[in-house]
Structure formats: C-alpha cells, structure tokens
Design a protein around this motif. Structure first.
Motif, mmCIF file in Angstrom:
data_model
loop_
_atom_site.group_PDB
_atom_site.id
_atom_site.type_symbol
_atom_site.label_atom_id
_atom_site.label_comp_id
_atom_site.label_asym_id
_atom_site.label_seq_id
_atom_site.Cartn_x
_atom_site.Cartn_y
_atom_site.Cartn_z
ATOM 1 N N UNK A 1 0.810 -1.221 0.000
ATOM 2 C CA UNK A 1 0.000 0.000 0.000
ATOM 3 C C UNK A 1 0.847 1.277 0.000
ATOM 4 N N UNK A 2 2.001 1.255 0.663
ATOM 5 C CA UNK A 2 2.868 2.432 0.678
ATOM 6 C C UNK A 2 3.392 2.722 -0.730
ATOM 7 N N UNK A 3 3.833 1.672 -1.423
ATOM 8 C CA UNK A 3 4.316 1.837 -2.793
ATOM 9 C C UNK A 3 3.185 2.266 -3.718
ATOM 10 N N UNK A 4 1.977 1.781 -3.457
ATOM 11 C CA UNK A 4 0.818 2.186 -4.247
ATOM 12 C C UNK A 4 0.558 3.680 -4.098
ATOM 13 N N UNK A 5 0.701 4.189 -2.868
ATOM 14 C CA UNK A 5 0.538 5.623 -2.635
ATOM 15 C C UNK A 5 1.566 6.441 -3.365
ATOM 16 N N UNK A 6 2.829 5.954 -3.379
ATOM 17 C CA UNK A 6 3.879 6.664 -4.112
ATOM 18 C C UNK A 6 3.546 6.712 -5.610
ATOM 19 N N UNK A 7 3.015 5.599 -6.139
ATOM 20 C CA UNK A 7 2.676 5.551 -7.563
ATOM 21 C C UNK A 7 1.550 6.521 -7.880
ATOM 22 N N UNK A 8 0.567 6.628 -6.989
ATOM 23 C CA UNK A 8 -0.556 7.551 -7.210
ATOM 24 C C UNK A 8 -0.074 8.999 -7.153
ATOM 25 N N UNK A 9 0.837 9.293 -6.239
ATOM 26 C CA UNK A 9 1.360 10.661 -6.124
ATOM 27 C C UNK A 9 2.193 11.060 -7.343
ATOM 28 N N UNK A 10 2.585 10.055 -8.141
ATOM 29 C CA UNK A 10 3.322 10.366 -9.376
ATOM 30 C C UNK A 10 2.380 10.811 -10.483
ATOM 31 N N UNK A 11 1.086 10.790 -10.196
ATOM 32 C CA UNK A 11 0.081 11.227 -11.163
ATOM 33 C C UNK A 11 -0.345 12.645 -10.795
ATOM 34 N N UNK A 12 -0.225 13.589 -11.745
ATOM 35 C CA UNK A 12 -0.613 14.982 -11.505
ATOM 36 C C UNK A 12 -1.884 15.313 -12.279
ATOM 37 N N UNK A 13 -2.578 16.358 -11.839
ATOM 38 C CA UNK A 13 -3.799 16.769 -12.517
ATOM 39 C C UNK A 13 -3.492 17.255 -13.918
ATOM 40 N N UNK A 14 -4.356 16.890 -14.843
ATOM 41 C CA UNK A 14 -4.170 17.327 -16.225
ATOM 42 C C UNK A 14 -3.812 16.169 -17.121
ATOM 43 N N UNK A 15 -4.210 16.272 -18.389
ATOM 44 C CA UNK A 15 -4.009 15.203 -19.352
ATOM 45 C C UNK A 15 -2.530 14.958 -19.630
ATOM 46 N N UNK A 16 -2.114 13.717 -19.483
ATOM 47 C CA UNK A 16 -0.750 13.313 -19.793
ATOM 48 C C UNK A 16 0.279 13.701 -18.763
ATOM 49 N N UNK A 17 -0.146 14.260 -17.644
ATOM 50 C CA UNK A 17 0.823 14.712 -16.640
ATOM 51 C C UNK A 17 1.072 13.576 -15.625
ATOM 52 N N UNK A 18 1.675 12.524 -16.103
ATOM 53 C CA UNK A 18 1.966 11.341 -15.293
ATOM 54 C C UNK A 18 3.436 10.990 -15.440
ATOM 55 N N UNK A 19 4.119 10.826 -14.292
ATOM 56 C CA UNK A 19 5.524 10.383 -14.324
ATOM 57 C C UNK A 19 5.513 8.863 -14.455
ATOM 58 N N UNK A 20 5.309 8.424 -15.718
ATOM 59 C CA UNK A 20 5.086 6.992 -15.959
ATOM 60 C C UNK A 20 6.243 6.138 -15.481
ATOM 61 N N UNK A 21 7.473 6.680 -15.547
ATOM 62 C CA UNK A 21 8.625 5.902 -15.082
ATOM 63 C C UNK A 21 8.520 5.601 -13.583
#
Length: 597
Positions: free
Chosen positions: A58-78
């Motif tokens: 769950x902690x790693x899942x939270x980190x992955x979600x925080x890598x997603x920013x508002x707006x289209x395509x604004x995701x740190x996919x790496x």
C-alpha cells in the motif's frame, strides 16, 4: 479390608462432566504445539516475513498515485512503473512465504494430530472396563476420528492465521499512524463495537458447537449399534422402527449443526458491515483533508488500503472464531476422554503372581456397579486347584459379575478375593490376568491370519503348538480345508466364517495359553450339539490340572462340575454337586427342570 470406594470410583458422573472454558482447552492443546516449537517458530517467522512484504505494497501504491498529476498526460510513468514493479515483486515474495507457511503448517498439524491420536488410543487401553460399559463405541470412535480431525483443521489454518492477523493489524496500525494520526482516531470509532459484538457472539456460539459435537457422537453411536445388529433388525422386520429412531437423532444432529453454523456464519458479515461504516468515515474525512491540502491522494489511498488490511483480519477473525469454537468443542470432548480416571494403578509394592496353583477364595465379597444397587453381598466361594466350578442362574443374577471380579475388571467394595492365599489387590493386574485363560460368549477376532488369531495370547508360539490347540478345539480339519490353511486371512471380527467357527478359534486360543485357571463364559453357546460334544471332550484334556470357572445357561453341560454355584438376585442360594442339588429339589432343581418343560 477394602472399603466402599464411593460414587466417583464406580463410574458415576463427576466434575469431568462439566463444560470447560476456552482457556482450559488452549492450556491442554499447548503442550502438543510446544512439542514442535521450532516448527511453529519457523511458521511464525515465515508469517512475519510475508506480512512485512505485504505491508509495503500500500505504501508503494501511494507513491505511484502521487506520481500522477492533474491534467491530461501529466503522469511520471517511469515512477509509476518503478513503484508498481516493486509492488509486484513484494507481493510475489509475500505469496511465496505464505505458500511455504501453509505446507509447514500442514506438516506440523499432522504431527500434532498423530501424537494426539496416539495419546487418546493409549488412554483407551488404560481405561477400566466400566468406561466402555457406560459409553457407546460409536461415540468413542467419533472422538478419535471426527473430533480430532476438527482440531487438525483448526491447527493447520486458524492458529497461524490468527498470528498473521495480529501482525497485519499491528503493522497496518503503525503505518496508518505514520500517514495520519487523526484518521486513525476516525477509524477506531467502530472498533469497540466490533470487539463487543465478537465477544458476545463467541459466548453464544460456544455451547452450540459443543452441542453439535455431542449430537454427532450420539448419531455415530446409534449408527454403529444398528449396523452391527443389522441382521437382527432385518430378522425382526424392525427396519421402520429403526429408521424412526435414526430420523429422530439425525434431525436433532442436523438442527444442532444448523444452529451452530447459522450463528457462527453471521459473525463475519456483521463485523465486516461495521468495518465498512468505518471506511465510509475515513473516506469523508480524507476527502476534507485533501481539499484543505493536508493530505495527498497517494496518502489517502495508502491509508484506506491499510485500514482495509487492519479491519480485514478483524472480519476474518470473526469468521475464524466460529471454526475455533467448533475446534474447542471437539477438543473438549477429546480431553474429557483423556481426563477420565484410568484403571486404578497397582498398589505400591504389588507383587507378581508366579507359580500359580489355582486355589481361589472369595470371602464376604460385596459389590455393585452403581451405588444404588448391590449385586453381591457377602459372597463366599472356594475353588480348589484343578476343580471345576460352574456358575448358573437366571439372566441378571450376577454370573458374569463373578468373572469380572476375578479378573479385576472391577474392584470389589468390601471383602477379599484370594488367589493361592494372595489377595488380588496385592498382585499386579498383568500377572493376575495372564494367569487366566478366557473364552467369552462374545467372540473377538482381528483381521489377520488364523495362526495369528490363535497365537494371540502366547508370544513366540510355534506352528506345532497352534495346530495342537486347534486339534483339541476341533477346528483343525476346517482350517486345513481352507485355501491357505493356517495362513488364511480372516476379515475383521471374523465375518467371513461362521459364529461357531469363530467360537472354536477363540477356544483354541485359550487352549494354547499356558494358564492354570480357565474361564468359560457360555463358551459353547454358538455351536451345534455335535460340535459341543466334541468340544466337551477336548475340554476334559484342557481342564486337567486347571482351576476352571464355567458360566452356562445349558445346565446339561455342567453336570460333572465339582461345585455348582447357584446364583439368584446377587446371592448364592445353593451350592453343591449336580446330584446333591437335584435331590434337594430347590432353586437349581426348578431351574434345571424348566429347561426341559
């Protein structure tokens, strides 16, 4: 002189009949578990390791979600892929440890159950005959099989599951405190309600599972009796009456099962409902915190996942509790059997009965199976070495009781029983019983060769000795006609041979045993007249230089006895030889004449 031992020593209900609490059952189970403490420790280590990796998800899942920013395509996919990869790896490792733990717990539970079954069977061997007179064989078998299997199921899954649940709850609680102490207080609002409900239902469900186990024992006991007596049932065309009895017990057992399973199954869903209310509170408060900028979406997601991990084991524990209650009720029945008073130990300094001559004296013997009914009161009997004593009387007069007392299957209340002037209570039971050879009206054979069954009572018996005993019993010619002779396998309890042949085999077994005293309890009751004559001739040789006690309903078979003991209503009403008793025209005379009227 012995004194009346009191009710608790005569098979009357004692404190052992009272229900035991869960702490008592756990206390009794612990030595079995502790015996394999290193395996258990390894299982706990595997559980701890697996849960640590599972709690990182769950902690790693939270980190992955925080890598997603508002707006289209604004995701740190790496970053998302990075954290997702670690999550998959950790969950694989966690599952692998869980797999190893499951295999280990199956292995551990089987070792524990093997030991428990061994202890139960050892206990059965140590119990006095009176216990088996009071309890159904089917109920005893149910404890060894069904009840111990129920304990096994709980040991292999529930115990370590509870340990794992505790670890998950503690770990999740720590992680939630790190994320947001305030949300922890929101989540804890419904926890007391879950605990109170679980405790209330546990107390309600425990007696239901106890009743379920008891009813199953009754059903097994009834079924075992009916199956063993099926020929008699069909002979008397009593199938309908038996079915009515079975249906009644079956209905009671089914109802007991339903009540236990119904109330047990409601615990999990109810606790889960309460925990879902807590989840709703967390969602609302978490949304407010996010709007105010106090928490990120990743932290809220992680907190919700940890709250599910925290409440999930509580819900699972509620489900497990019903299984634990079933296991506790089963364990209670098993330990109740193991707590039964064993056959009274030989007194300190008890001596071996050696060089037996065979003189038997009963002096002022008083005895009864229950306190309210005395079977014998001041019974006196003397049997000289090499003599034949016949015990006759109507059904229930106490004939077989004499044998039970001679063999110390039961201890007398008062008086003395002497063998060669040695009181039986001063002798070891083993040496006393080995000095007697017995042939009972209820024959017992085990699955094995005919040779093994005849040689059962004598270690290292040779084929020549077995053949000689079979010849004396008049069964040798029958055995030789079998495909494999003395190596022929007979089924359990000899179902593939006739009752008469079974009786002859047990007589051969008694003939082989080198004992100075012989007990025949209706020994010829299952053979025809011609075979009976053959056996009587063989018995003359067998009885040479032996003190013999014969119980018989057919008085024609004991006319040559040295002493005939006539028993009626627990008292010796007449004593003497056949001719003397017939001349007196008393109770024996009437009994003898009634067989020819």
């Amino acid at each position: 002189m012995a004194v009346n031992p009191g009710p608790s020593k005569r098979g009357v209900s004692t404190k052992n009949d009272r229900p035991r609490d869960t702490k008592y059952v756990l206390k009794r189970l612990w030595p079995y578990i502790y015996h394999y403490k290193w395996l258990l420790a390894l299982a706990i280590i595997l559980t701890l390791a697996g849960n640590v990796f599972a709690l990182l998800g769950p902690m790693l899942s939270g980190y992955a979600i925080d890598a997603i920013e508002l707006g289209k395509g604004r995701v740190a996919i790496n970053k998302v892929l990075y954290f997702a990869g670690w999550m998959i790896g950790f969950y694989i490792i966690s599952s692998f440890f869980a797999y190893l733990r499951s295999i280990l717990m199956i292995h551990l539970s089987q070792k524990i159950i093997y030991k428990m079954r061994e202890d139960v069977f050892t206990k059965l061997i140590e119990l006095p005959i009176g216990y088996f007179d009071r309890n159904q064989a089917g109920d005893i078998i149910s404890r060894i099989s069904y009840d111990i299997d129920t304990i096994n199921t709980s040991l292999s899954t529930d115990i370590v599951q509870i340990v794992a649940s505790i670890m998950i709850v503690i770990g999740s609680f720590i992680m939630m405190l790190i994320i947001s102490p305030v949300l922890v207080w929101v989540m804890l609002i419904t926890i007391p309600l879950s605990l109170l409900y679980t405790r209330f239902m546990s107390k309600k469900v425990r007696p239901l599972f106890r009743k379920r186990s008891a009813k199953l024992g009754e059903l097994n006991g009834f079924t075992e009796e009916m199956v063993s007596g099926l020929k008699t049932i069909e002979a008397y065309a009593s199938e309908d009456a038996v079915m009515e009895g079975f249906d009644a017990i079956n209905e009671e057992t089914t109802e007991a099962y339903y009540q236990a399973e119904f109330y047990g199954s409601t615990m999990g869903p109810t606790v889960n409902f309460i925990n879902n209310i807590s989840l709703s509170f967390i969602t609302v408060v978490g949304a407010i915190f996010y709007l105010k900028g106090n928490m990120s979406l990743g932290n809220i997601s992680s907190f919700i996942q940890y709250s599910r991990k925290f409440s999930g084991p509580i819900s699972e524990t509620a489900n497990i509790i019903s299984e634990l209650q079933s296991a506790a009720a089963a364990a209670e029945r098993v330990f109740k059997l193991m707590d039964e008073a064993p056959e009274v130990l030989d007194k300190e300094g008890a001596k071996e009965l050696e060089k037996v001559e065979g003189e038997v004296d009963l002096k002022d013997v008083t005895f009864g199976y229950i306190p309210e009914k005395v079977i014998f009161e001041k019974l006196n009997l003397t049997a000289k070495p090499g003599s034949l004593t016949a015990i006759v009387g109507p059904t229930g007069a106490g004939k077989t009781t004499v044998i039970n007392l001679l063999m110390r299957f039961y201890d007398i209340w008062d008086g003395k029983i002497l063998i060669d002037e040695n009181e039986t209570r001063d002798l070891t039971r083993k040496s006393l019983r080995k000095s007697f050879a017995m042939v009972l009206q209820d024959t017992w054979l085990f699955r094995g060769t005919i040779f093994d069954n005849i040689a059962y009572g004598k270690e290292n018996a040779t084929m020549e000795e077995v053949v000689k005993a079979a010849q004396m019993a008049g069964i040798h010619s029958f055995i030789k006609r079998l495909p494999e002779g003395y190596h022929t396998i007979i089924s359990e309890d000899g179902f593939n041979i006739s009752k008469g042949q079974k009786q002859l085999l047990t007589i051969a077994r008694a003939m082989l045993l080198d004992a100075k005293m012989l007990i025949l309890d209706e020994a010829t009751s299952n053979v025809d007249t011609r075979t009976e004559v053959k056996i009587q001739r063989a018995m003359v040789k067998l009885m040479e230089n032996k003190t013999c006690f014969v119980i018989a309903h057919r008085l024609s078979t004991i006319q040559g006895a040295d002493t005939i003991l006539v028993v009626n209503e627990g008292k010796v009403v007449e004593q003497g030889k056949h001719k003397e008793l017939m001349e007196r025209k008393g109770f024996y005379y009437k009994l003898y004449q009634s067989q020819f009227e």
